[in-house]
Scaffold this motif. Structure first.
Motif, mmCIF file in Angstrom:
data_model
loop_
_atom_site.group_PDB
_atom_site.id
_atom_site.type_symbol
_atom_site.label_atom_id
_atom_site.label_comp_id
_atom_site.label_asym_id
_atom_site.label_seq_id
_atom_site.Cartn_x
_atom_site.Cartn_y
_atom_site.Cartn_z
ATOM 1 N N GLU A 12 0.854 -1.187 0.000
ATOM 2 C CA GLU A 12 0.000 0.000 0.000
ATOM 3 C C GLU A 12 0.892 1.240 0.000
ATOM 4 O O GLU A 12 1.156 1.840 1.032
ATOM 5 N N THR A 13 1.364 1.601 -1.162
ATOM 6 C CA THR A 13 2.254 2.758 -1.257
ATOM 7 C C THR A 13 1.460 4.054 -1.105
ATOM 8 O O THR A 13 0.235 4.084 -1.302
ATOM 9 N N ALA A 14 2.166 5.124 -0.777
ATOM 10 C CA ALA A 14 1.504 6.421 -0.609
ATOM 11 C C ALA A 14 0.800 6.853 -1.891
ATOM 12 O O ALA A 14 -0.310 7.389 -1.857
ATOM 13 N N ALA A 15 1.429 6.579 -3.035
ATOM 14 C CA ALA A 15 0.826 6.969 -4.311
ATOM 15 C C ALA A 15 -0.461 6.184 -4.573
ATOM 16 O O ALA A 15 -1.457 6.742 -5.039
ATOM 17 N N LYS A 16 -0.445 4.889 -4.233
ATOM 18 C CA LYS A 16 -1.657 4.096 -4.421
ATOM 19 C C LYS A 16 -2.775 4.578 -3.498
ATOM 20 O O LYS A 16 -3.938 4.651 -3.896
ATOM 21 N N VAL A 17 -2.414 4.871 -2.256
ATOM 22 C CA VAL A 17 -3.434 5.357 -1.320
ATOM 23 C C VAL A 17 -4.089 6.618 -1.869
ATOM 24 O O VAL A 17 -5.313 6.764 -1.827
ATOM 25 N N LYS A 18 -3.292 7.524 -2.392
ATOM 26 C CA LYS A 18 -3.837 8.760 -2.955
ATOM 27 C C LYS A 18 -4.790 8.460 -4.117
ATOM 28 O O LYS A 18 -5.862 9.071 -4.230
ATOM 29 N N ARG A 19 -4.406 7.522 -4.973
ATOM 30 C CA ARG A 19 -5.257 7.196 -6.120
ATOM 31 C C ARG A 19 -6.557 6.529 -5.672
ATOM 32 O O ARG A 19 -7.630 6.806 -6.214
ATOM 33 N N ARG A 20 -6.458 5.653 -4.683
ATOM 34 C CA ARG A 20 -7.681 4.983 -4.200
ATOM 35 C C ARG A 20 -8.602 5.977 -3.495
ATOM 36 O O ARG A 20 -9.826 5.891 -3.616
ATOM 37 N N THR A 58 -13.115 0.376 12.550
ATOM 38 C CA THR A 58 -11.911 1.028 12.047
ATOM 39 C C THR A 58 -10.728 0.820 12.982
ATOM 40 O O THR A 58 -10.849 0.903 14.201
ATOM 41 N N ALA A 59 -9.579 0.554 12.394
ATOM 42 C CA ALA A 59 -8.372 0.259 13.170
ATOM 43 C C ALA A 59 -7.254 1.253 12.828
ATOM 44 O O ALA A 59 -7.354 2.438 13.142
ATOM 45 N N ASP A 60 -6.214 0.797 12.174
ATOM 46 C CA ASP A 60 -5.032 1.618 11.904
ATOM 47 C C ASP A 60 -5.303 2.665 10.819
ATOM 48 O O ASP A 60 -6.298 2.613 10.108
ATOM 49 N N TYR A 61 -4.377 3.594 10.709
ATOM 50 C CA TYR A 61 -4.482 4.680 9.736
ATOM 51 C C TYR A 61 -3.278 4.636 8.807
ATOM 52 O O TYR A 61 -2.131 4.660 9.260
ATOM 53 N N VAL A 62 -3.542 4.558 7.500
ATOM 54 C CA VAL A 62 -2.488 4.579 6.494
ATOM 55 C C VAL A 62 -2.268 6.036 6.088
ATOM 56 O O VAL A 62 -3.026 6.595 5.298
ATOM 57 N N ASP A 63 -1.238 6.643 6.646
ATOM 58 C CA ASP A 63 -0.988 8.077 6.490
ATOM 59 C C ASP A 63 -0.139 8.331 5.240
ATOM 60 O O ASP A 63 1.090 8.266 5.279
ATOM 61 N N HIS A 64 -0.821 8.626 4.135
ATOM 62 C CA HIS A 64 -0.080 8.865 2.898
ATOM 63 C C HIS A 64 0.565 10.246 2.871
ATOM 64 O O HIS A 64 1.473 10.494 2.083
ATOM 65 N N HIS A 65 0.087 11.153 3.739
ATOM 66 C CA HIS A 65 0.670 12.498 3.775
ATOM 67 C C HIS A 65 2.118 12.445 4.269
ATOM 68 O O HIS A 65 2.998 13.109 3.720
#
Length: 258
Positions: free
Chosen positions: A182-190, A222-229
């Motif tokens: 789950e890369t930061a770029a993928k998170v942004k696109r999703r 809801t559990a963890d947070y994937v922080d793409h910032h």
């Protein structure tokens, strides 16, 4: 492409083939209920199986070993409780066999990762739509970027929860097979595609439910947070304070409404 080869016809191996071997060591059925609570949280299942008057109702078996379900009764409502295998292929494979065994309604619960930091920890989420970034769903439904649950089942869940004073929110989830990618770029696109949470099975379960015409009621907490910032993973240990059995009570609330 390979994932565009959806074929709705009969497969070489169908779940019914396994049910014919119900007397073998790989398959044992003592008791089923209309409702199966399929929990991705092992703590819930371990707690339930230790309660007085709870007993094993049967099991299915794989190379990983036995996958038992337990019969639990509260206030006149009897349900089966089973540990769900993480990952879409195994989760759906088990559901295929469990439907053949005789379970009619499936309440599925587990945690999800948060993509939008405005969503608080331990919030009840109803996945309405899923981005199909996995493989299993493409063998149960024609190729598309998204898939959804039947609106009727979502409304039933919402009605039961709100009558009980339990707040819930519908969202679009991103279902992926590879949480370590789950890369930061993928998170942004999703997120740009509308996803607010991430999971590993929902899209496949949605496709299975549609294909097999199964009654499925799935919710997340809801559990963890994937922080793409900041390109970081926040496990949110400080804010995740709700005990696992609270979420089981949510499942039982849905079960009562069915």
């Amino acid at each position: 492409m390979l994932l565009e080869e959806f074929e709705p016809g009969r497969a070489v191996i169908e779940p019914e083939n396994l049910s014919l071997e119900s007397g073998s060591a790989d398959f044992m059925v003592r008791e089923v209920c209309d409702i199966l609570i399929y929990s991705f949280n092992g703590q819930i299942v371990e707690t339930i199986k230790q309660l007085p008057d709870v007993y094993e109702g049967g099991f299915i078996k794989s190379l990983n070993g036995k996958h038992p379900w337990y019969i639990y009764e509260r206030d006149g409502l009897k349900v089966a409780v089973m540990l769900a295998c993480i990952g879409a292929p195994m989760a759906v494979g088990n559901l295929e066999e469990l439907k053949v065994v005789g379970f009619k309604k499936f309440i599925i619960l587990g945690s999800c990762g948060v993509l939008d930091k405005n969503i608080a920890s331990d919030r009840i989420i109803l996945p309405q739509t899923a981005l199909r970034d996995e493989g299993t769903s493409y063998h149960y439904a024609p190729a598309s970027d998204e898939i959804s649950y039947d609106e009727r089942y979502l409304v039933k869940m919402e009605t039961s929860l709100r009558r009980a004073g339990i707040d819930c929110t519908r969202t679009k989830t991103w279902t992926t097979d590879a949480f370590f990618r789950e890369t930061a770029a993928k998170v942004k696109r999703r997120m740009a595609a509308g996803a607010e949470v991430v999971d590993m099975e929902a899209a496949s379960i949605m496709a299975w439910a549609q294909y097999r015409k199964a009654d499925v009621y799935q919710f997340f907490y809801t559990a963890d947070y994937v922080d793409h910032h900041n390109d970081e993973w926040d496990q949110r240990h400080e804010t995740r304070s709700t005990g696992a059995m609270v979420f089981f009570d949510v499942a039982m609330t849905i079960a009562k409404g069915l």
